[in-house]
Design a protein around this motif. Structure first.
Motif, PDB file in Angstrom:
ATOM      1  N   UNK A   1       0.834  -1.218   0.000  1.00 30.97           N
ATOM      2  CA  UNK A   1       0.000   0.000   0.000  1.00 30.97           C
ATOM      3  C   UNK A   1       0.866   1.264   0.000  1.00 30.97           C
ATOM      4  N   UNK A   2       2.021   1.189   0.635  1.00 34.60           N
ATOM      5  CA  UNK A   2       2.911   2.358   0.701  1.00 34.60           C
ATOM      6  C   UNK A   2       3.398   2.752  -0.703  1.00 34.60           C
ATOM      7  N   UNK A   3       3.763   1.743  -1.506  1.00 35.35           N
ATOM      8  CA  UNK A   3       4.219   2.041  -2.875  1.00 35.35           C
ATOM      9  C   UNK A   3       3.074   2.629  -3.690  1.00 35.35           C
ATOM     10  N   UNK A   4       1.876   2.091  -3.501  1.00 36.94           N
ATOM     11  CA  UNK A   4       0.713   2.637  -4.214  1.00 36.94           C
ATOM     12  C   UNK A   4       0.526   4.116  -3.859  1.00 36.94           C
ATOM     13  N   UNK A   5       0.646   4.435  -2.586  1.00 41.92           N
ATOM     14  CA  UNK A   5       0.509   5.834  -2.147  1.00 41.92           C
ATOM     15  C   UNK A   5       1.568   6.719  -2.798  1.00 41.92           C
ATOM     16  N   UNK A   6       2.808   6.197  -2.854  1.00 44.13           N
ATOM     17  CA  UNK A   6       3.882   6.984  -3.446  1.00 44.13           C
ATOM     18  C   UNK A   6       3.602   7.259  -4.924  1.00 44.13           C
ATOM     19  N   UNK A   7       3.008   6.282  -5.614  1.00 42.11           N
ATOM     20  CA  UNK A   7       2.673   6.541  -7.015  1.00 42.11           C
ATOM     21  C   UNK A   7       1.650   7.667  -7.128  1.00 42.11           C
ATOM     22  N   UNK A   8       0.654   7.634  -6.265  1.00 38.66           N
ATOM     23  CA  UNK A   8      -0.353   8.715  -6.245  1.00 38.66           C
ATOM     24  C   UNK A   8       0.338  10.059  -5.995  1.00 38.66           C
ATOM     25  N   UNK A   9       1.301  10.036  -5.069  1.00 35.45           N
ATOM     26  CA  UNK A   9       2.046  11.250  -4.724  1.00 35.45           C
ATOM     27  C   UNK A   9       2.794  11.774  -5.956  1.00 35.45           C
ATOM     28  N   UNK A  10       3.494  10.876  -6.653  1.00 35.73           N
ATOM     29  CA  UNK A  10       4.231  11.273  -7.866  1.00 35.73           C
ATOM     30  C   UNK A  10       3.256  11.839  -8.896  1.00 35.73           C
ATOM     31  N   UNK A  11       2.127  11.143  -9.063  1.00 39.12           N
ATOM     32  CA  UNK A  11       1.146  11.585 -10.052  1.00 39.12           C
ATOM     33  C   UNK A  11       0.661  13.008  -9.737  1.00 39.12           C
ATOM     34  N   UNK A  12       0.242  13.226  -8.499  1.00 36.77           N
ATOM     35  CA  UNK A  12      -0.291  14.537  -8.109  1.00 36.77           C
ATOM     36  C   UNK A  12       0.783  15.621  -8.252  1.00 36.77           C
ATOM     37  N   UNK A  13       1.982  15.299  -7.830  1.00 34.72           N
ATOM     38  CA  UNK A  13       3.084  16.262  -7.876  1.00 34.72           C
ATOM     39  C   UNK A  13       3.433  16.612  -9.326  1.00 34.72           C
ATOM     40  N   UNK A  14       3.417  15.600 -10.186  1.00 35.73           N
ATOM     41  CA  UNK A  14       3.702  15.784 -11.608  1.00 35.73           C
ATOM     42  C   UNK A  14       2.693  16.729 -12.259  1.00 35.73           C
ATOM     43  N   UNK A  15       1.419  16.479 -11.978  1.00 36.57           N
ATOM     44  CA  UNK A  15       0.372  17.316 -12.573  1.00 36.57           C
ATOM     45  C   UNK A  15       0.522  18.755 -12.069  1.00 36.57           C
ATOM     46  N   UNK A  16       0.849  18.919 -10.788  1.00 39.27           N
ATOM     47  CA  UNK A  16       1.056  20.255 -10.216  1.00 39.27           C
ATOM     48  C   UNK A  16       2.230  20.959 -10.917  1.00 39.27           C
TER      49      UNK A  16
ATOM     50  N   UNK B   1      -3.530  23.874 -18.787  1.00 43.68           N
ATOM     51  CA  UNK B   1      -3.896  23.995 -17.377  1.00 43.68           C
ATOM     52  C   UNK B   1      -5.146  23.154 -17.107  1.00 43.68           C
ATOM     53  N   UNK B   2      -5.368  22.885 -15.847  1.00 44.58           N
ATOM     54  CA  UNK B   2      -6.623  22.300 -15.338  1.00 44.58           C
ATOM     55  C   UNK B   2      -7.154  21.142 -16.204  1.00 44.58           C
ATOM     56  N   UNK B   3      -8.377  21.280 -16.721  1.00 50.50           N
ATOM     57  CA  UNK B   3      -9.033  20.200 -17.466  1.00 50.50           C
ATOM     58  C   UNK B   3      -8.181  19.667 -18.613  1.00 50.50           C
ATOM     59  N   UNK B   4      -7.613  20.589 -19.387  1.00 50.23           N
ATOM     60  CA  UNK B   4      -6.827  20.169 -20.548  1.00 50.23           C
ATOM     61  C   UNK B   4      -5.605  19.372 -20.115  1.00 50.23           C
ATOM     62  N   UNK B   5      -4.980  19.844 -19.065  1.00 45.48           N
ATOM     63  CA  UNK B   5      -3.803  19.152 -18.550  1.00 45.48           C
ATOM     64  C   UNK B   5      -4.163  17.725 -18.125  1.00 45.48           C
ATOM     65  N   UNK B   6      -5.293  17.622 -17.433  1.00 44.61           N
ATOM     66  CA  UNK B   6      -5.727  16.286 -16.993  1.00 44.61           C
ATOM     67  C   UNK B   6      -6.098  15.409 -18.183  1.00 44.61           C
ATOM     68  N   UNK B   7      -6.706  16.011 -19.203  1.00 38.59           N
ATOM     69  CA  UNK B   7      -7.048  15.243 -20.407  1.00 38.59           C
ATOM     70  C   UNK B   7      -5.785  14.675 -21.052  1.00 38.59           C
ATOM     71  N   UNK B   8      -4.728  15.490 -21.053  1.00 40.02           N
ATOM     72  CA  UNK B   8      -3.487  15.069 -21.717  1.00 40.02           C
ATOM     73  C   UNK B   8      -2.760  14.004 -20.891  1.00 40.02           C
ATOM     74  N   UNK B   9      -2.614  14.242 -19.597  1.00 40.76           N
ATOM     75  CA  UNK B   9      -1.967  13.242 -18.742  1.00 40.76           C
ATOM     76  C   UNK B   9      -2.810  11.957 -18.725  1.00 40.76           C
ATOM     77  N   UNK B  10      -4.129  12.124 -18.726  1.00 38.50           N
ATOM     78  CA  UNK B  10      -5.029  10.967 -18.758  1.00 38.50           C
ATOM     79  C   UNK B  10      -4.836  10.135 -20.021  1.00 38.50           C
ATOM     80  N   UNK B  11      -4.726  10.814 -21.152  1.00 35.62           N
ATOM     81  CA  UNK B  11      -4.524  10.100 -22.424  1.00 35.62           C
ATOM     82  C   UNK B  11      -3.221   9.305 -22.388  1.00 35.62           C
ATOM     83  N   UNK B  12      -2.197   9.908 -21.806  1.00 34.98           N
ATOM     84  CA  UNK B  12      -0.901   9.235 -21.682  1.00 34.98           C
ATOM     85  C   UNK B  12      -1.046   7.946 -20.867  1.00 34.98           C
ATOM     86  N   UNK B  13      -1.752   8.032 -19.739  1.00 36.97           N
ATOM     87  CA  UNK B  13      -1.923   6.867 -18.870  1.00 36.97           C
ATOM     88  C   UNK B  13      -2.802   5.798 -19.536  1.00 36.97           C
ATOM     89  N   UNK B  14      -3.904   6.248 -20.130  1.00 34.94           N
ATOM     90  CA  UNK B  14      -4.835   5.292 -20.741  1.00 34.94           C
ATOM     91  C   UNK B  14      -4.154   4.568 -21.908  1.00 34.94           C
TER      92      UNK B  14
END
Lengths: 243, 243
Positions: free
Chosen positions: A61-76, B84-97
Motif C-alpha cells: 500500500x505504501x508504494x501505491x501511495x507513493x505513485x499517487x504522490x508522484x502523479x499529483x506532484x507531476x500534474x502540479x 492547465x486544469x481540465x486540458x492538462x488532466x485530459x493530456x496526462x489521462x490520455x498518456x496513462x490510458x
C-alpha cells in the motif's frame, strides 16, 4: 525593479530545481521500496516465512501511495511550471517510471501472497530454481535505479539487453516445474503457484526494461528505435510435451 | 494589430481544440484495436485457428506504434500549449490510458501466441470456461471506452466495480483447470497455457479498472479514494488441494 526581478527569478529557478529534485527523490525512494519488497518476497518463499510474506503484502500500500504522490506532484509541476524540453521529459519520465515501479511492487506482493499459500503445502524441489532468477532481476532493478539517478543511457541499455537472460532463465525454470507436475500430481497445486511466481519475477524484469526505455527518452529526447530483446524460446511458450 | 492578434488567438484556440480531439481520437482508435485484438485472440483459441492467431500476434506492433504516437504527441502538447486544469488532466489521462491499452494489446497477443501452441496439442475440455470470462472482459473494455469518450464517471465506476466478477470467474476457471491437470498428466502442458490465458484476460480486466480510475481523475480532478474491489477468493490463490 531589475534587481527584484533578478532575485525573483533566482528564487523561482532554485525552488523549481528543488521541486524537480524532490520528484526524482520520490521516484528513487519508490524504487528502493520496490527493490526491498522483491527481496523480502523471495526470502519469504525460500525460508517459508509467512510472517515476512504478510509484511510484504501489507507494505505494498505504501508504494501505491507513493505513485499517487508522484502523479499529483507531476500534474502540479506541469500546471505551475509549464516546463519545456529536458524538464518536461524529466517530469513525464518520472510519471512513467513510477507507474512501472508500482507494477513491480504489485508483482512482488503477489509473490508474497503465493508464498503464504505455498507455506501451507509440502515443499517442492523446484523452489531451488527461483533464487537465481530472482537474484538476476534484483541486480537489474538495482542497475536501472542507478541508471535513472545518474542519467546513464549506456547503463540503461545494458539493463535493456539483459532482459533476454531473464527470459531464458524463466523458460528453463518453467520447463523444470512442468516436469515436477507430470512426475507427481500432488505437486500440481504448489507448482502452479511457482509458475506464477516465476512469471511475476519475469514481468518485473519487463518493467525494468520499460524503465530503461524511459531513461533513454528522458536523456536523449528520442524513443529507442530497436525492437525489444526476446529470449531464444519466446519465454515459456515451448514447454516440453510429454504423453 | 488587435484584429491580427484576435484572429491569431481564435486560430490558436481552435487548433488547440483540434489537437486535443486528435489525441482523444488516437486513444479511442487504440482502444478499438485492443478490443478487436482481444476478440480475435479468443476466437483463435475457440476455433483453433492458427492463421487468425498469427494475425493477432503481428497486429500488436500497430498498437505499440500508436502508444509511441500518443506519447510523442502528448509531450509536444505539454511543451507547446502549456495546458492547465481540465486540458492538462485530459493530456496526462490520455498518456496513462494509452499505456494501459498497450498492455491490453500485449496480453491479447500473448493469448494468441498461446493459441498457436495449444493448436498443436490435443484439445482439452477446459477451453469451455474461457469464452464467458472473455465475453465479460470484452463488455468491460467496450464500456470503459464509452465512459472515456463520454467522460461518464458513473459508467467508469460501474466498470471499476465489475472487476470483482471477472476475478471470481477467473478463480473458478483456475480451479477447473487444476482439476483437469490432476485427472490426467497428459493435459498438463495444455492446461498451463489455459491458465496463463485466463490470467492474461483477468489482467486485461485489471487494466480496464486502471482506465476507470484515470477517467475518474480526468473528469473530477481527484483520485478515487476507494480501495480496489477484489474477488471473494483473492483470485486464484485458493486452488483445490488434492492428494
Amino acid at each position: 525593479m531589475t534587481t527584484l526581478q533578478g532575485r525573483d527569478t533566482a528564487h523561482t529557478v532554485r525552488s523549481y530545481e528543488e521541486e524537480l529534485n524532490h520528484l526524482a527523490n520520490v521516484v528513487m525512494r519508490m524504487g528502493g521500496q520496490a527493490e526491498a519488497q522483491l527481496a523480502s518476497a523471495v526470502q519469504a518463499v525460500l525460508r517459508r516465512d509467512s510472517e515476512l510474506a504478510t509484511r510484504v503484502v501489507v507494505a505494498d500500500a505504501r508504494i501505491d501511495e507513493m505513485e499517487q504522490e508522484v502523479h499529483a506532484f507531476t500534474v502540479r509541476l506541469l500546471a505551475l511550471r509549464q516546463p519545456m524540453a529536458d524538464d518536461l521529459r524529466a517530469i513525464v519520465g518520472a510519471l512513467k517510471i513510477s507507474a512501472d515501479l508500482e507494477r513491480i511492487g504489485d508483482y512482488a506482493a503477489n509473490v508474497a501472497k503465493r508464498a503464504l499459500v505455498l507455506n501451507q503445502l509440502p515443499p517442492v524441489p523446484a523452489v531451488s530454481g527461483l533464487p537465481s532468477m530472482a537474484r538476476m532481476v534484483q541486480e537489474i532493478i538495482n542497475d536501472i535505479l542507478d541508471a535513472y539517478i545518474e542519467k546513464d543511457v549506456e547503463k540503461a541499455l545494458q539493463v535493456w539487453r539483459r532482459d533476454e537472460e531473464v527470459d531464458d532463465l524463466h523458460t528453463s525454470l518453467f520447463r523444470e516445474v512442468i516436469t515436477y507436475m507430470m512426475e507427481d500430481p500432488r505437486n500440481i497445486t504448489a507448482c502452479t503457484h511457482l509458475m506464477f511466481m516465476a512469471k511475476n519475477i519475469e514481468r518485473i524484469g519487463d518493467h525494468a526494461t520499460n524503465i530503461a526505455e524511459t531513461i533513454h527518452f528522458l536523456v536523449t529526447g528520442k524513443a529507442l528505435p530497436l525492437r525489444r530483446p526476446k529470449g531464444k524460446a519466446e519465454t515459456d511458450l515451448n514447454p516440453p510435451v510429454v504423453d
